[in-house]
Scaffold this active site. Structure first.
Site, PDB file in Angstrom:
ATOM      1  N   ARG A 172      24.463   1.043   2.472  1.00 34.14           N
ATOM      2  CA  ARG A 172      23.492  -0.034   2.748  1.00 34.14           C
ATOM      3  C   ARG A 172      24.219  -1.302   3.221  1.00 34.14           C
ATOM      4  O   ARG A 172      23.898  -2.416   2.814  1.00 34.14           O
ATOM      5  CB  ARG A 172      22.660  -0.367   1.502  1.00 34.14           C
ATOM      6  CG  ARG A 172      21.936   0.789   0.895  1.00 34.14           C
ATOM      7  CD  ARG A 172      20.813   1.311   1.796  1.00 34.14           C
ATOM      8  NE  ARG A 172      20.099   2.370   1.097  1.00 34.14           N
ATOM      9  CZ  ARG A 172      20.402   3.660   1.176  1.00 34.14           C
ATOM     10  NH1 ARG A 172      21.376   4.076   1.987  1.00 34.14           N
ATOM     11  NH2 ARG A 172      19.720   4.564   0.514  1.00 34.14           N
ATOM     12  N   SER A 244      13.216  -0.777  -1.809  1.00 41.28           N
ATOM     13  CA  SER A 244      14.151  -1.037  -2.915  1.00 41.28           C
ATOM     14  C   SER A 244      14.582  -2.501  -2.872  1.00 41.28           C
ATOM     15  O   SER A 244      15.057  -2.975  -1.833  1.00 41.28           O
ATOM     16  CB  SER A 244      15.392  -0.163  -2.787  1.00 41.28           C
ATOM     17  OG  SER A 244      15.015   1.180  -2.725  1.00 41.28           O
ATOM     18  N   GLU A 344      18.945  -6.058  -2.019  1.00 40.44           N
ATOM     19  CA  GLU A 344      19.067  -5.314  -0.769  1.00 40.44           C
ATOM     20  C   GLU A 344      18.474  -6.088   0.417  1.00 40.44           C
ATOM     21  O   GLU A 344      19.100  -6.190   1.468  1.00 40.44           O
ATOM     22  CB  GLU A 344      18.407  -3.937  -0.905  1.00 40.44           C
ATOM     23  CG  GLU A 344      18.697  -3.071   0.285  1.00 40.44           C
ATOM     24  CD  GLU A 344      18.061  -1.715   0.203  1.00 40.44           C
ATOM     25  OE1 GLU A 344      18.561  -0.883  -0.565  1.00 40.44           O
ATOM     26  OE2 GLU A 344      17.081  -1.473   0.935  1.00 40.44           O
TER      27      GLU A 344
HETATM   28  P1  FAD Z   1      13.680  -6.780   9.326  1.00 38.93           P
HETATM   29  O1  FAD Z   1      13.177  -6.799   7.937  1.00 38.93           O
HETATM   30  O2  FAD Z   1      12.849  -7.411  10.369  1.00 38.93           O
HETATM   31  O3  FAD Z   1      15.132  -7.413   9.368  1.00 38.93           O
HETATM   32  C1  FAD Z   1      16.111  -7.032   8.428  1.00 38.93           C
HETATM   33  C2  FAD Z   1      17.441  -7.697   8.827  1.00 38.93           C
HETATM   34  O4  FAD Z   1      17.887  -7.175  10.073  1.00 38.93           O
HETATM   35  C3  FAD Z   1      17.326  -9.202   9.033  1.00 38.93           C
HETATM   36  O5  FAD Z   1      18.555  -9.754   8.632  1.00 38.93           O
HETATM   37  C4  FAD Z   1      17.156  -9.360  10.541  1.00 38.93           C
HETATM   38  O6  FAD Z   1      17.633 -10.605  11.022  1.00 38.93           O
HETATM   39  C5  FAD Z   1      18.026  -8.227  11.046  1.00 38.93           C
HETATM   40  N1  FAD Z   1      17.571  -7.654  12.313  1.00 38.93           N
HETATM   41  C6  FAD Z   1      16.409  -6.998  12.560  1.00 38.93           C
HETATM   42  N2  FAD Z   1      16.398  -6.549  13.820  1.00 38.93           N
HETATM   43  C7  FAD Z   1      17.553  -6.935  14.402  1.00 38.93           C
HETATM   44  C8  FAD Z   1      18.119  -6.783  15.697  1.00 38.93           C
HETATM   45  N3  FAD Z   1      17.515  -6.107  16.668  1.00 38.93           N
HETATM   46  N4  FAD Z   1      19.342  -7.357  15.922  1.00 38.93           N
HETATM   47  C9  FAD Z   1      19.999  -8.038  14.957  1.00 38.93           C
HETATM   48  N5  FAD Z   1      19.510  -8.197  13.713  1.00 38.93           N
HETATM   49  C10 FAD Z   1      18.303  -7.655  13.437  1.00 38.93           C
HETATM   50  N6  FAD Z   1      15.660   1.269   3.828  1.00 38.93           N
HETATM   51  C11 FAD Z   1      16.481   2.327   3.731  1.00 38.93           C
HETATM   52  O7  FAD Z   1      17.675   2.220   4.051  1.00 38.93           O
HETATM   53  N7  FAD Z   1      16.052   3.527   3.287  1.00 38.93           N
HETATM   54  C12 FAD Z   1      14.770   3.735   2.920  1.00 38.93           C
HETATM   55  O8  FAD Z   1      14.404   4.852   2.536  1.00 38.93           O
HETATM   56  C13 FAD Z   1      13.865   2.629   2.997  1.00 38.93           C
HETATM   57  N8  FAD Z   1      12.590   2.766   2.598  1.00 38.93           N
HETATM   58  C14 FAD Z   1      11.754   1.689   2.629  1.00 38.93           C
HETATM   59  C15 FAD Z   1      10.439   1.852   2.185  1.00 38.93           C
HETATM   60  C16 FAD Z   1       9.559   0.785   2.208  1.00 38.93           C
HETATM   61  C17 FAD Z   1       8.147   0.977   1.715  1.00 38.93           C
HETATM   62  C18 FAD Z   1       9.987  -0.478   2.703  1.00 38.93           C
HETATM   63  C19 FAD Z   1       9.027  -1.616   2.781  1.00 38.93           C
HETATM   64  C20 FAD Z   1      11.292  -0.656   3.130  1.00 38.93           C
HETATM   65  C21 FAD Z   1      12.191   0.443   3.096  1.00 38.93           C
HETATM   66  N9  FAD Z   1      13.521   0.309   3.519  1.00 38.93           N
HETATM   67  C22 FAD Z   1      14.365   1.393   3.468  1.00 38.93           C
HETATM   68  C23 FAD Z   1      14.024  -0.982   4.018  1.00 38.93           C
HETATM   69  C24 FAD Z   1      13.712  -1.266   5.527  1.00 38.93           C
HETATM   70  O9  FAD Z   1      12.663  -0.469   5.970  1.00 38.93           O
HETATM   71  C25 FAD Z   1      14.932  -1.015   6.409  1.00 38.93           C
HETATM   72  O10 FAD Z   1      16.006  -1.823   6.013  1.00 38.93           O
HETATM   73  C26 FAD Z   1      14.626  -1.282   7.900  1.00 38.93           C
HETATM   74  O11 FAD Z   1      15.723  -0.897   8.692  1.00 38.93           O
HETATM   75  C27 FAD Z   1      14.295  -2.759   8.194  1.00 38.93           C
HETATM   76  O12 FAD Z   1      13.803  -2.843   9.515  1.00 38.93           O
HETATM   77  P2  FAD Z   1      12.982  -4.089  10.029  1.00 38.93           P
HETATM   78  O13 FAD Z   1      12.814  -3.926  11.497  1.00 38.93           O
HETATM   79  O14 FAD Z   1      11.750  -4.252   9.244  1.00 38.93           O
HETATM   80  O15 FAD Z   1      14.008  -5.258   9.725  1.00 38.93           O
HETATM   81  P1  NAP Z   2      15.383   9.056  -6.628  1.00 31.67           P
HETATM   82  O1  NAP Z   2      15.220  10.420  -6.034  1.00 31.67           O
HETATM   83  O2  NAP Z   2      14.510   8.669  -7.773  1.00 31.67           O
HETATM   84  O3  NAP Z   2      16.906   8.839  -7.036  1.00 31.67           O
HETATM   85  C1  NAP Z   2      17.325   7.586  -7.571  1.00 31.67           C
HETATM   86  C2  NAP Z   2      18.617   7.180  -6.906  1.00 31.67           C
HETATM   87  O4  NAP Z   2      19.600   8.128  -7.237  1.00 31.67           O
HETATM   88  C3  NAP Z   2      18.492   7.154  -5.407  1.00 31.67           C
HETATM   89  O5  NAP Z   2      18.407   5.816  -4.992  1.00 31.67           O
HETATM   90  C4  NAP Z   2      19.693   7.887  -4.892  1.00 31.67           C
HETATM   91  O6  NAP Z   2      20.644   7.044  -4.251  1.00 31.67           O
HETATM   92  C5  NAP Z   2      20.376   8.460  -6.131  1.00 31.67           C
HETATM   93  N1  NAP Z   2      20.455   9.931  -6.003  1.00 31.67           N
HETATM   94  C6  NAP Z   2      19.511  10.828  -6.334  1.00 31.67           C
HETATM   95  N2  NAP Z   2      19.962  12.071  -6.137  1.00 31.67           N
HETATM   96  C7  NAP Z   2      21.208  11.958  -5.632  1.00 31.67           C
HETATM   97  C8  NAP Z   2      22.203  12.884  -5.228  1.00 31.67           C
HETATM   98  N3  NAP Z   2      22.013  14.195  -5.295  1.00 31.67           N
HETATM   99  N4  NAP Z   2      23.370  12.411  -4.766  1.00 31.67           N
HETATM  100  C9  NAP Z   2      23.594  11.087  -4.674  1.00 31.67           C
HETATM  101  N5  NAP Z   2      22.692  10.147  -5.054  1.00 31.67           N
HETATM  102  C10 NAP Z   2      21.523  10.583  -5.543  1.00 31.67           C
HETATM  103  O7  NAP Z   2      15.234   7.946  -5.470  1.00 31.67           O
HETATM  104  P2  NAP Z   2      13.972   7.265  -4.840  1.00 31.67           P
HETATM  105  O8  NAP Z   2      13.955   5.854  -5.253  1.00 31.67           O
HETATM  106  O9  NAP Z   2      12.747   8.110  -5.021  1.00 31.67           O
HETATM  107  O10 NAP Z   2      14.376   7.277  -3.307  1.00 31.67           O
HETATM  108  C11 NAP Z   2      14.585   8.514  -2.630  1.00 31.67           C
HETATM  109  C12 NAP Z   2      15.457   8.276  -1.415  1.00 31.67           C
HETATM  110  O11 NAP Z   2      14.801   7.376  -0.517  1.00 31.67           O
HETATM  111  C13 NAP Z   2      16.802   7.630  -1.757  1.00 31.67           C
HETATM  112  O12 NAP Z   2      17.766   8.150  -0.894  1.00 31.67           O
HETATM  113  C14 NAP Z   2      16.574   6.165  -1.493  1.00 31.67           C
HETATM  114  O13 NAP Z   2      17.754   5.507  -1.098  1.00 31.67           O
HETATM  115  C15 NAP Z   2      15.567   6.201  -0.346  1.00 31.67           C
HETATM  116  N6  NAP Z   2      14.686   5.032  -0.417  1.00 31.67           N
HETATM  117  C16 NAP Z   2      15.225   3.818  -0.075  1.00 31.67           C
HETATM  118  C17 NAP Z   2      14.442   2.683  -0.097  1.00 31.67           C
HETATM  119  C18 NAP Z   2      15.004   1.348   0.350  1.00 31.67           C
HETATM  120  O14 NAP Z   2      14.233   0.408   0.514  1.00 31.67           O
HETATM  121  N7  NAP Z   2      16.295   1.253   0.541  1.00 31.67           N
HETATM  122  C19 NAP Z   2      13.104   2.751  -0.483  1.00 31.67           C
HETATM  123  C20 NAP Z   2      12.622   4.004  -0.855  1.00 31.67           C
HETATM  124  C21 NAP Z   2      13.410   5.136  -0.815  1.00 31.67           C
HETATM  125  P3  NAP Z   2      20.593   6.674  -2.682  1.00 31.67           P
HETATM  126  O15 NAP Z   2      19.660   5.512  -2.604  1.00 31.67           O
HETATM  127  O16 NAP Z   2      21.993   6.319  -2.410  1.00 31.67           O
HETATM  128  O17 NAP Z   2      20.118   7.838  -1.902  1.00 31.67           O
END
Ligand code: FAD
Ligand code: NAP
Length: 353
Positions: A172, A244, A344
């Site tokens: 991340r 998250s 995050e």
């Molecule tokens: P924004 O929120 O608009 O911006 C985020 C950052 O990126 C800011 O700093 C902004 O300035 C910068 N930015 C945006 N676009 C550009 C660009 N073109 N050039 C330079 N900088 C830029 N993330 C995960 O990693 N895994 C997940 O599974 C995941 N699940 C999510 C589920 C939900 C319900 C929600 C709400 C979020 C989740 N996220 C997850 C987080 C998010 O969706 C990601 O980080 C996504 O990439 C953000 O995209 P955005 O366009 O909305 O960025």
């Molecule tokens: P989950 O399955 O309840 O697991 C909890 C955490 O444990 C996860 O965040 C994941 O880390 C870690 N994990 C689980 N199994 C793993 C494995 N086999 N090896 C290594 N790490 C493991 O997680 P959840 O919250 O429902 O999310 C599911 C997936 O979607 C995750 O990968 C999570 O990152 C992603 N997610 C991300 C966001 C976001 O906003 N960033 C939001 C929703 C879901 P990792 O996060 O490193 O995978």
């Protein structure tokens, strides 16, 4: 310097509809940019007035802690281009413009018979934001598929191609959160995708949801992940959130073993740091829940009652209130476990630190 006319510039633009937490905030100026060639004009306009620029995609990973005193630039570039991969016959290179929607891209690739993004389905936001935190889910990260990034730098007003190594992608994390933080605009990314379905099904919860045949089928994997995500995560359209709120904690293995003596059920996933030292990733959701925060609500802000990693906004809250709750959670987790949870989403606005 000659002034620039920006026809689509809007003043005092409400940002509440443009961030998935639905936090109230206003941009002093707002412009949606549809073509890269418009970037120099926007930059010149902002520089001439000494106004800070904020690049916004889908607003799904930002906390707007207050009004933005400068220009919010929303990235609207569109386009996808598939070319042959000079290094492998069974894969292709796909260049995608930054303003494309990430989830729609995943769906489109599967319809084209291009595989590799299926685990990253249903992640909100734009393509251009994906490298910022190296989006990841269910055992796959963007870094597994990314080849390069086109980056327009504010410093020299030029676009350059950065290789995946130059992006310094981590858990991340990327160079765009450090040395190149808010330093320019990602205008496009290039991915390497396979022509053969070969999904990653290492996550136990995912494996358990699939038959052996489904586990080989990228479309079935994508569908299973959609079902799991929809059952666990609140949809921002109905309950505003930013996914998250805290990163999972990656701690030295020795610290984890010490913690396990006090907390025998503590979950952990073994890994190594950049220097090869053993680490353990501890799910932040578990820490937040054990610290007693799951389901707690203060005013319009709450910790979700099914997913402790997600802070939700029921309405009437502010960025300040959200950050106050996050700070209280961080403090309780640190006191109880000696672990400092990192936010995050990126924080912007008057109360940003
Ligand atoms: P924004 O929120 O608009 O911006 C985020 C950052 O990126 C800011 O700093 C902004 O300035 C910068 N930015 C945006 N676009 C550009 C660009 N073109 N050039 C330079 N900088 C830029 N993330 C995960 O990693 N895994 C997940 O599974 C995941 N699940 C999510 C589920 C939900 C319900 C929600 C709400 C979020 C989740 N996220 C997850 C987080 C998010 O969706 C990601 O980080 C996504 O990439 C953000 O995209 P955005 O366009 O909305 O960025
Ligand atoms: P989950 O399955 O309840 O697991 C909890 C955490 O444990 C996860 O965040 C994941 O880390 C870690 N994990 C689980 N199994 C793993 C494995 N086999 N090896 C290594 N790490 C493991 O997680 P959840 O919250 O429902 O999310 C599911 C997936 O979607 C995750 O990968 C999570 O990152 C992603 N997610 C991300 C966001 C976001 O906003 N960033 C939001 C929703 C879901 P990792 O996060 O490193 O995978």
């Amino acid at each position: 310097m000659q002034d620039v006319h920006l026809p689509d510039l809007r003043e005092q633009e409400p940002l509440q509809p443009l961030n998935t937490l639905a936090l109230p905030a206003t941009a002093r100026y707002f412009v949606r940019v549809e073509r890269c060639e418009q970037l120099p004009a926007v930059q010149r306009w902002a520089v001439a007035r000494d106004l800070p620029l904020l690049v916004l995609g889908g607003g799904s990973n930002v906390v707007l802690a207050g009004d933005w005193p400068g220009v919010v630039l929303q990235v609207g570039f569109r386009g996808r281009r598939v070319t042959a991969d000079p290094d492998a016959a069974d894969s292709v290179l796909l260049e995608v413009a930054a303003g494309e929607n990430w989830h729609e891209l995943v769906q489109w690739t599967l319809r084209q018979g291009l595989y590799g993004l299926e685990n990253l389905t249903l992640i909100p936001g734009t393509v251009g934001a994906a490298p910022i935190q190296n989006i990841g889910a269910y055992g796959v990260e963007l870094s597994d598929r990314l080849v390069s990034v086109r980056f327009w730098s504010w410093a020299d007003g030029r676009e350059r191609i950065m290789t995946v190594a130059e992006c310094e992608l981590g858990y991340r994390d990327s160079i765009f959160k450090h040395a190149l933080r808010d330093a320019g605009v990602i205008t496009a990314i290039t991915l390497r995708l396979g022509r053969t379905s070969c999904p990653v099904v290492t996550y136990p919860v995912l494996r358990d949801a699939l038959t052996a045949e489904q586990a080989r089928d990228a479309r079935a994997v994508e569908h299973a992940i959609q079902v799991i995500r929809q059952s666990k995560l609140p949809d921002p359209a109905h309950l505003p959130n930013a996914g998250s709120f805290f990163k999972n904690a990656v701690i030295p293995a020795a610290q984890f073993h010490e913690l396990s003596r006090h907390w025998p059920g503590i979950p952990g996933y073994v890994g190594t740091d950049a220097a090869g030292n053993p680490t353990v990733k501890v799910p932040a959701a578990w820490l937040v829940e054990k610290a007693g925060w799951k389901g707690r609500r203060v005013g319009g802000i709450a910790v979700h009652d099914r997913q402790a990693l997600v802070l939700v906004h029921h309405g009437g809250g502010s960025g300040r209130a959200l950050l106050d709750m996050a700070a209280a959670i961080q403090s309780d987790v640190e006191q109880q476990f000696g672990i400092v949870l990192e936010l995050e989403p990126r924080v912007y606005g008057s109360f940003a630190s």
